[in-house]
Design a protein around this motif. Sequence first.
Motif, PDB file in Angstrom:
ATOM      1  N   GLU A   1      -6.918   1.729  -2.178  1.00 18.41           N
ATOM      2  CA  GLU A   1      -5.552   1.891  -2.666  1.00 18.41           C
ATOM      3  C   GLU A   1      -5.500   2.390  -4.102  1.00 18.41           C
ATOM      4  O   GLU A   1      -4.679   3.248  -4.435  1.00 18.41           O
ATOM      5  CB  GLU A   1      -4.794   0.569  -2.531  1.00 18.41           C
ATOM      6  CG  GLU A   1      -3.374   0.611  -3.044  1.00 18.41           C
ATOM      7  CD  GLU A   1      -2.469   1.535  -2.266  1.00 18.41           C
ATOM      8  OE1 GLU A   1      -1.365   1.831  -2.762  1.00 18.41           O
ATOM      9  OE2 GLU A   1      -2.857   1.973  -1.167  1.00 18.41           O
TER      10      GLU A   1
ATOM     11  N   HIS B   1      -7.766  -1.083   6.683  1.00 20.54           N
ATOM     12  CA  HIS B   1      -7.073  -2.305   6.286  1.00 20.54           C
ATOM     13  C   HIS B   1      -6.981  -3.337   7.408  1.00 20.54           C
ATOM     14  O   HIS B   1      -7.152  -4.530   7.166  1.00 20.54           O
ATOM     15  CB  HIS B   1      -5.664  -1.987   5.812  1.00 20.54           C
ATOM     16  CG  HIS B   1      -5.600  -1.141   4.572  1.00 20.54           C
ATOM     17  ND1 HIS B   1      -6.206  -1.497   3.393  1.00 20.54           N
ATOM     18  CD2 HIS B   1      -4.993   0.054   4.340  1.00 20.54           C
ATOM     19  CE1 HIS B   1      -5.978  -0.569   2.476  1.00 20.54           C
ATOM     20  NE2 HIS B   1      -5.244   0.371   3.030  1.00 20.54           N
TER      21      HIS B   1
ATOM     22  N   TRP C   1      -8.062  -2.980  -0.216  1.00 20.79           N
ATOM     23  CA  TRP C   1      -7.009  -2.574  -1.142  1.00 20.79           C
ATOM     24  C   TRP C   1      -7.612  -2.043  -2.439  1.00 20.79           C
ATOM     25  O   TRP C   1      -7.272  -0.956  -2.909  1.00 20.79           O
ATOM     26  CB  TRP C   1      -6.076  -3.749  -1.428  1.00 20.79           C
ATOM     27  CG  TRP C   1      -4.827  -3.331  -2.170  1.00 20.79           C
ATOM     28  CD1 TRP C   1      -3.646  -2.928  -1.638  1.00 20.79           C
ATOM     29  CD2 TRP C   1      -4.664  -3.274  -3.590  1.00 20.79           C
ATOM     30  NE1 TRP C   1      -2.752  -2.612  -2.638  1.00 20.79           N
ATOM     31  CE2 TRP C   1      -3.350  -2.826  -3.848  1.00 20.79           C
ATOM     32  CE3 TRP C   1      -5.503  -3.566  -4.670  1.00 20.79           C
ATOM     33  CZ2 TRP C   1      -2.851  -2.652  -5.137  1.00 20.79           C
ATOM     34  CZ3 TRP C   1      -5.008  -3.394  -5.968  1.00 20.79           C
ATOM     35  CH2 TRP C   1      -3.701  -2.946  -6.179  1.00 20.79           C
TER      36      TRP C   1
ATOM     37  N   ARG D   1      -3.521   5.727  -5.184  1.00 21.50           N
ATOM     38  CA  ARG D   1      -2.413   5.719  -6.143  1.00 21.50           C
ATOM     39  C   ARG D   1      -2.688   6.684  -7.290  1.00 21.50           C
ATOM     40  O   ARG D   1      -1.783   7.397  -7.739  1.00 21.50           O
ATOM     41  CB  ARG D   1      -2.193   4.307  -6.683  1.00 21.50           C
ATOM     42  CG  ARG D   1      -1.777   3.311  -5.626  1.00 21.50           C
ATOM     43  CD  ARG D   1      -1.219   2.040  -6.178  1.00 21.50           C
ATOM     44  NE  ARG D   1      -1.922   1.507  -7.334  1.00 21.50           N
ATOM     45  CZ  ARG D   1      -1.554   0.419  -7.987  1.00 21.50           C
ATOM     46  NH1 ARG D   1      -0.471  -0.235  -7.605  1.00 21.50           N
ATOM     47  NH2 ARG D   1      -2.242  -0.030  -9.012  1.00 21.50           N
TER      48      ARG D   1
ATOM     49  N   THR E   1       0.822  -1.205   0.000  1.00 22.02           N
ATOM     50  CA  THR E   1       0.000   0.000   0.000  1.00 22.02           C
ATOM     51  C   THR E   1       0.856   1.255   0.000  1.00 22.02           C
ATOM     52  O   THR E   1       2.037   1.232   0.358  1.00 22.02           O
ATOM     53  CB  THR E   1      -0.922   0.038   1.238  1.00 22.02           C
ATOM     54  OG1 THR E   1      -0.098  -0.014   2.410  1.00 22.02           O
ATOM     55  CG2 THR E   1      -1.882  -1.127   1.240  1.00 22.02           C
TER      56      THR E   1
ATOM     57  N   THR F   1       3.660  -0.771  -6.806  1.00 17.58           N
ATOM     58  CA  THR F   1       3.807  -0.147  -5.498  1.00 17.58           C
ATOM     59  C   THR F   1       5.067  -0.598  -4.774  1.00 17.58           C
ATOM     60  O   THR F   1       5.707   0.190  -4.079  1.00 17.58           O
ATOM     61  CB  THR F   1       2.574  -0.431  -4.622  1.00 17.58           C
ATOM     62  OG1 THR F   1       1.402  -0.361  -5.414  1.00 17.58           O
ATOM     63  CG2 THR F   1       2.463   0.589  -3.500  1.00 17.58           C
TER      64      THR F   1
END
Length: 338
Positions: A214, A188, A210, A218, A3, A271
């Motif tokens: 996430e 999470h 996620w 991102r 992450t 990542t």
Amino acid sequence: MITTDPIGDWTWEITSSGDGGTTAGAAETAVSIWGILAKHELAVPPGKVSLSVRSVNDMRNVHLDVSGLILEAEPLRPETAISEAVKRAESLEGDLLASLRIRCPGIWLESGVKHRVEQLFAIHVDVWKSSLTVVTLETYSDAWLTMDTREREQVAVHAENAPRLTAALVEVSSLLGNDPEPGDPNRHATPTEVGFEDPRTEGPAYSDSWGTFEIAARSRRLRSELPPTEDEFPETTEHPVRYFVIRREAETLGYVWASVSNDAAGFEPRTAAGDASFEVGAQWLMLLRDAHNQGLTPLKALEWLAQVPHSPEIGSIDEDSPQEAPTLDALEELSGKY
């Protein structure tokens, strides 16, 4: 999965005495914690260090801000970059907050194989007015959980990795002289003093945390480095995607893709490659914007990217033809693994 925001964190507060309340003391503490993580391969070279000093009464008043320092062997010996930065911080006077951070690459174990992650942990040490030291340890991996952040059991992964985290937390607590305050439950996971709660007991806080959080995080980080525009390809699709792997010096930094239906194109940062994946990704998105401005379709843009000359710093496409993923979600998942 890896992450960009922490999976969990632990904090120790220390009432300072002697050198413990100085920037030099903070650096010694951070380096000692690095050593503990390194013992369990939760930190491996090269660590990257940043140091800032701000006025407590006005955090906009920055007296010192250095970053990108490499954690050398014996980093606090005289004349290293870190010791020189600490010396500058020590010369400052007033009610100050000194903050030292070490980004820690580390090893994720799976089936006995070691996988390097560029930011597995981060060590953060704050010294407030030379009277209180606050140490925070953050992790960016779900390897310590019995279920990953996409709600899949990973008992074997947990068994290989969680004991290393527990041992490190116990040793850090021994070093600092008290037990940590686990971070609050988050989207999470739920940290404990020696790791994380088992999400199988009461279920995860969010379905597919996620994928839910996430991917959006991102995208925001990638686009924060770009000028705003509406003249670009859409970045989502419900169709399969074709993609090229972006590599630099044998390291995979991410994946540039286009939908087979010609309705979208984008870049997925790997990542686990850390900051470099986002720095490079922003440049590939700019190239996609150039292709869009030329009137190319997403698939033609992907072909164009494989042929157009570009700076080697942003990586290269070494494949003769693109690979295909059944969905964009499948490619996003690939980009989020170690």
